[in-house]
Design a protein around this motif. Structure first.
Motif, PDB file in Angstrom:
ATOM      1  N   GLU A 170       0.846  -1.193   0.000  1.00 26.60           N
ATOM      2  CA  GLU A 170       0.000   0.000   0.000  1.00 26.60           C
ATOM      3  C   GLU A 170       0.881   1.243   0.000  1.00 26.60           C
ATOM      4  O   GLU A 170       2.018   1.216   0.467  1.00 26.60           O
ATOM      5  N   ARG A 171       0.328   2.340  -0.512  1.00 22.63           N
ATOM      6  CA  ARG A 171       1.031   3.631  -0.454  1.00 22.63           C
ATOM      7  C   ARG A 171       0.174   4.619   0.325  1.00 22.63           C
ATOM      8  O   ARG A 171      -1.058   4.524   0.339  1.00 22.63           O
ATOM      9  N   PHE A 172       0.857   5.582   0.981  1.00 23.76           N
ATOM     10  CA  PHE A 172       0.155   6.513   1.864  1.00 23.76           C
ATOM     11  C   PHE A 172       0.714   7.927   1.694  1.00 23.76           C
ATOM     12  O   PHE A 172       1.919   8.141   1.842  1.00 23.76           O
ATOM     13  N   ILE A 173      -0.169   8.866   1.423  1.00 26.69           N
ATOM     14  CA  ILE A 173       0.215  10.278   1.405  1.00 26.69           C
ATOM     15  C   ILE A 173       0.359  10.757   2.845  1.00 26.69           C
ATOM     16  O   ILE A 173      -0.489  10.465   3.695  1.00 26.69           O
ATOM     17  N   LEU A 174       1.433  11.486   3.116  1.00 26.34           N
ATOM     18  CA  LEU A 174       1.676  12.041   4.452  1.00 26.34           C
ATOM     19  C   LEU A 174       1.720  13.560   4.355  1.00 26.34           C
ATOM     20  O   LEU A 174       2.741  14.158   4.002  1.00 26.34           O
ATOM     21  N   VAL A 175       0.612  14.191   4.647  1.00 29.68           N
ATOM     22  CA  VAL A 175       0.497  15.647   4.626  1.00 29.68           C
ATOM     23  C   VAL A 175      -0.313  16.070   5.843  1.00 29.68           C
ATOM     24  O   VAL A 175      -1.441  15.621   6.032  1.00 29.68           O
ATOM     25  N   ALA A 176       0.267  16.937   6.659  1.00 29.88           N
ATOM     26  CA  ALA A 176      -0.434  17.419   7.854  1.00 29.88           C
ATOM     27  C   ALA A 176      -1.447  18.497   7.488  1.00 29.88           C
ATOM     28  O   ALA A 176      -2.588  18.478   7.934  1.00 29.88           O
ATOM     29  N   GLU A 177      -0.997  19.461   6.669  1.00 33.33           N
ATOM     30  CA  GLU A 177      -1.878  20.562   6.259  1.00 33.33           C
ATOM     31  C   GLU A 177      -1.467  21.054   4.878  1.00 33.33           C
ATOM     32  O   GLU A 177      -0.292  21.005   4.505  1.00 33.33           O
ATOM     33  N   ASN A 178      -2.448  21.534   4.142  1.00 28.05           N
ATOM     34  CA  ASN A 178      -2.194  22.206   2.870  1.00 28.05           C
ATOM     35  C   ASN A 178      -2.081  23.696   3.143  1.00 28.05           C
ATOM     36  O   ASN A 178      -3.001  24.303   3.686  1.00 28.05           O
ATOM     37  N   LYS A 179      -0.933  24.264   2.794  1.00 28.36           N
ATOM     38  CA  LYS A 179      -0.662  25.669   3.105  1.00 28.36           C
ATOM     39  C   LYS A 179      -0.087  26.390   1.890  1.00 28.36           C
ATOM     40  O   LYS A 179       0.600  25.788   1.059  1.00 28.36           O
ATOM     41  N   THR A 180      -0.333  27.701   1.806  1.00 26.45           N
ATOM     42  CA  THR A 180       0.349  28.504   0.795  1.00 26.45           C
ATOM     43  C   THR A 180       1.763  28.790   1.288  1.00 26.45           C
ATOM     44  O   THR A 180       2.044  28.757   2.492  1.00 26.45           O
ATOM     45  N   TYR A 181       2.641  29.078   0.344  1.00 24.10           N
ATOM     46  CA  TYR A 181       4.011  29.436   0.736  1.00 24.10           C
ATOM     47  C   TYR A 181       4.004  30.727   1.556  1.00 24.10           C
ATOM     48  O   TYR A 181       4.830  30.897   2.460  1.00 24.10           O
ATOM     49  N   LYS A 182       3.069  31.597   1.266  1.00 23.17           N
ATOM     50  CA  LYS A 182       2.943  32.843   2.046  1.00 23.17           C
ATOM     51  C   LYS A 182       2.643  32.516   3.504  1.00 23.17           C
ATOM     52  O   LYS A 182       3.232  33.106   4.423  1.00 23.17           O
ATOM     53  N   GLU A 183       1.740  31.576   3.746  1.00 24.91           N
ATOM     54  CA  GLU A 183       1.407  31.192   5.122  1.00 24.91           C
ATOM     55  C   GLU A 183       2.613  30.577   5.826  1.00 24.91           C
ATOM     56  O   GLU A 183       2.842  30.834   7.019  1.00 24.91           O
ATOM     57  N   ILE A 184       3.392  29.779   5.106  1.00 26.26           N
ATOM     58  CA  ILE A 184       4.582  29.161   5.695  1.00 26.26           C
ATOM     59  C   ILE A 184       5.624  30.223   6.025  1.00 26.26           C
ATOM     60  O   ILE A 184       6.182  30.248   7.131  1.00 26.26           O
ATOM     61  N   PHE A 185       5.889  31.121   5.075  1.00 21.62           N
ATOM     62  CA  PHE A 185       6.862  32.191   5.302  1.00 21.62           C
ATOM     63  C   PHE A 185       6.443  33.079   6.472  1.00 21.62           C
ATOM     64  O   PHE A 185       7.272  33.453   7.315  1.00 21.62           O
ATOM     65  N   ASP A 186       5.160  33.417   6.531  1.00 23.18           N
ATOM     66  CA  ASP A 186       4.662  34.262   7.622  1.00 23.18           C
ATOM     67  C   ASP A 186       4.833  33.555   8.964  1.00 23.18           C
ATOM     68  O   ASP A 186       5.213  34.177   9.967  1.00 23.18           O
ATOM     69  N   GLY A 187       4.526  32.244   8.990  1.00 20.02           N
ATOM     70  CA  GLY A 187       4.668  31.483  10.236  1.00 20.02           C
ATOM     71  C   GLY A 187       6.107  31.435  10.712  1.00 20.02           C
ATOM     72  O   GLY A 187       6.387  31.566  11.914  1.00 20.02           O
ATOM     73  N   ILE A 188       7.029  31.248   9.782  1.00 26.56           N
ATOM     74  CA  ILE A 188       8.455  31.211  10.140  1.00 26.56           C
ATOM     75  C   ILE A 188       8.907  32.578  10.634  1.00 26.56           C
ATOM     76  O   ILE A 188       9.612  32.691  11.645  1.00 26.56           O
ATOM     77  N   ALA A 189       8.513  33.631   9.917  1.00 24.60           N
ATOM     78  CA  ALA A 189       8.895  34.989  10.317  1.00 24.60           C
ATOM     79  C   ALA A 189       8.372  35.318  11.715  1.00 24.60           C
ATOM     80  O   ALA A 189       9.091  35.884  12.548  1.00 24.60           O
ATOM     81  N   ASP A 190       7.126  34.951  11.991  1.00 21.73           N
ATOM     82  CA  ASP A 190       6.544  35.220  13.311  1.00 21.73           C
ATOM     83  C   ASP A 190       7.291  34.464  14.403  1.00 21.73           C
ATOM     84  O   ASP A 190       7.528  35.011  15.492  1.00 21.73           O
ATOM     85  N   ALA A 191       7.656  33.217  14.128  1.00 17.42           N
ATOM     86  CA  ALA A 191       8.364  32.414  15.137  1.00 17.42           C
ATOM     87  C   ALA A 191       9.748  32.979  15.417  1.00 17.42           C
ATOM     88  O   ALA A 191      10.251  32.877  16.542  1.00 17.42           O
ATOM     89  N   PHE A 192      10.367  33.574  14.410  1.00 13.33           N
ATOM     90  CA  PHE A 192      11.695  34.181  14.585  1.00 13.33           C
ATOM     91  C   PHE A 192      11.615  35.615  15.107  1.00 13.33           C
ATOM     92  O   PHE A 192      12.625  36.191  15.499  1.00 13.33           O
ATOM     93  N   GLY A 193      10.420  36.200  15.078  1.00 12.19           N
ATOM     94  CA  GLY A 193      10.286  37.603  15.429  1.00 12.19           C
ATOM     95  C   GLY A 193      10.837  38.503  14.346  1.00 12.19           C
ATOM     96  O   GLY A 193      11.302  39.620  14.612  1.00 12.19           O
ATOM     97  N   LYS A 194      10.763  38.040  13.103  1.00 21.21           N
ATOM     98  CA  LYS A 194      11.274  38.794  11.961  1.00 21.21           C
ATOM     99  C   LYS A 194      10.101  39.398  11.175  1.00 21.21           C
ATOM    100  O   LYS A 194       8.939  39.034  11.348  1.00 21.21           O
TER     101      LYS A 194
END
Length: 332
Positions: A233-257
């Motif tokens: 069997e094969r299995f897709i492993l994805v926690a959430e579908n996100k835009t790159y903007k959402e990912i970049f914003d999340g990283i920036a917020d975590a860094f305080g940038k």
């Protein structure tokens, strides 16, 4: 006895840590001494005690070199195949075929000869077909060879075909297709660059969307699947579908940038990758952007992990928590 290929990469190193928490004997292959330091670094994010790392029996070998692999398979019953070459640079296509397809074919042949019990292969959502009628992409979506696929996509699909051949030879097989994997330890390569770039003041973003997953939410299902009565069997492993903007914003917020604020449009990346290609021709250096990485930055794909969630009753960690944890390790 367990064998792990690609144990010095992002998935392999985190997988080795979690396997070492068990009582099984573990073998892993490596190519350079310096790569072992990266594995120790990953282990340090979990524990200050290197006792677990010392449980691993290391072999200097390469999946593209069969003679080097022969001694590795002695007494091996289960194999986790994480080794791969990742690139969106067209000039790396031959190397990707050698490592991803021919290397996997070698490994499958060795697994068959050694009569191992079970093989877990780390593929990618790049080897899964596109959405039909706007629905979430699942394991049944067939990869389309007629499309303008990247070399990486072609070679990961080819590697999967070799793994399915093993299932026809009596070996139990499970394949996982992770989304973009976020994890600590490799901040100068792959998805790790997302964190280093944002930390250093990256200003740009695109509105592409894809599936993201924590490296822990890749390796834990792998182990559970290998220990479960699941095969072929094969299995897709994805926690959430996100835009790159959402990912970049999340990283920036975590860094305080400051969040990236300049939106890059498709026509701009279309010009940029061509300029980058031309510059690389004159300088011989790796292009900063390729046709396929530019295409990926704007494409919108959404994936379903319903199959793995139901099969294992598995719950993924949120991407927000994942980003916070990776940023913390980056700063440390």
């Amino acid at each position: 006895m367990i064998l792990v290929t690609g144990g010095t990469g992002l998935v392999g190193s985190h997988l080795l840590y979690h396997l070492c928490l068990e009582n099984d004997k573990i073998k892993a292959i490596y190519r350079t001494e310096s790569s072992l330091k990266k594995v120790k670094k990953v282990f340090s994010f979990y524990t200050a005690d290197l006792f677990l790392f010392d449980k691993i029996e290391w072999f200097k070998a390469d999946i593209t070199d069969i003679p080097s692999m022969l001694p590795v398979f002695e007494n091996v019953k289960n194999v986790y195949h994480c080794a791969a070459f990742i690139s969106f640079n067209p000039k790396d296509y031959r190397k990707m075929r050698k490592v991803n397809i021919h290397g996997t074919a070698n490994l499958v042949n060795l697994c068959i000869a050694a009569k191992i019990d079970k093989l877990c292969f780390v593929s990618s959502i790049a080897a899964v077909g596109d959405s039909l009628n706007g629905e979430l992409i699942n394991e049944e979506n067939e990869w389309n060879k007629e499309q303008d696929n990247s070399g990486y996509s072609i070679t990961k699909f080819g590697a999967e075909m070799e793994v399915w051949r093993a299932s026809q030879e009596g070996i139990k097989v499970v394949v996982v297709n992770p989304g973009v994997i976020l994890g600590s330890g490799f901040f100068n390569a792959g998805s790790g660059k997302l964190f280093s770039q944002v930390y250093n003041g990256f200003k740009y973003y695109t509105e592409g969307k894809t599936g993201f997953v924590s490296v822990q939410d890749v390796v834990k299902p792998m182990i559970l699947l290998m220990n479960a009565d699941v095969k072929n069997e094969r299995f897709i492993l994805v926690a959430e579908n996100k835009t790159y903007k959402e990912i970049f914003d999340g990283i920036a917020d975590a860094f305080g940038k400051k969040r990236p604020s300049i939106r890059i449009k498709p026509w701009q990346t279309a010009i940029s990758w061509r300029i980058a290609w031309l510059i690389s021709k004159f300088t011989g250096k790796e292009p900063l952007l390729s046709k396929y990485s530019a295409k990926s930055a704007h494409s919108v794909s959404e994936y379903s992990s319903e199959k793995i969630e139901k099969t294992l009753n598995y719950k993924f960690k949120s991407i927000e928590k994942t980003i916070e944890n990776v940023c913390k390790n980056y700063l440390n």
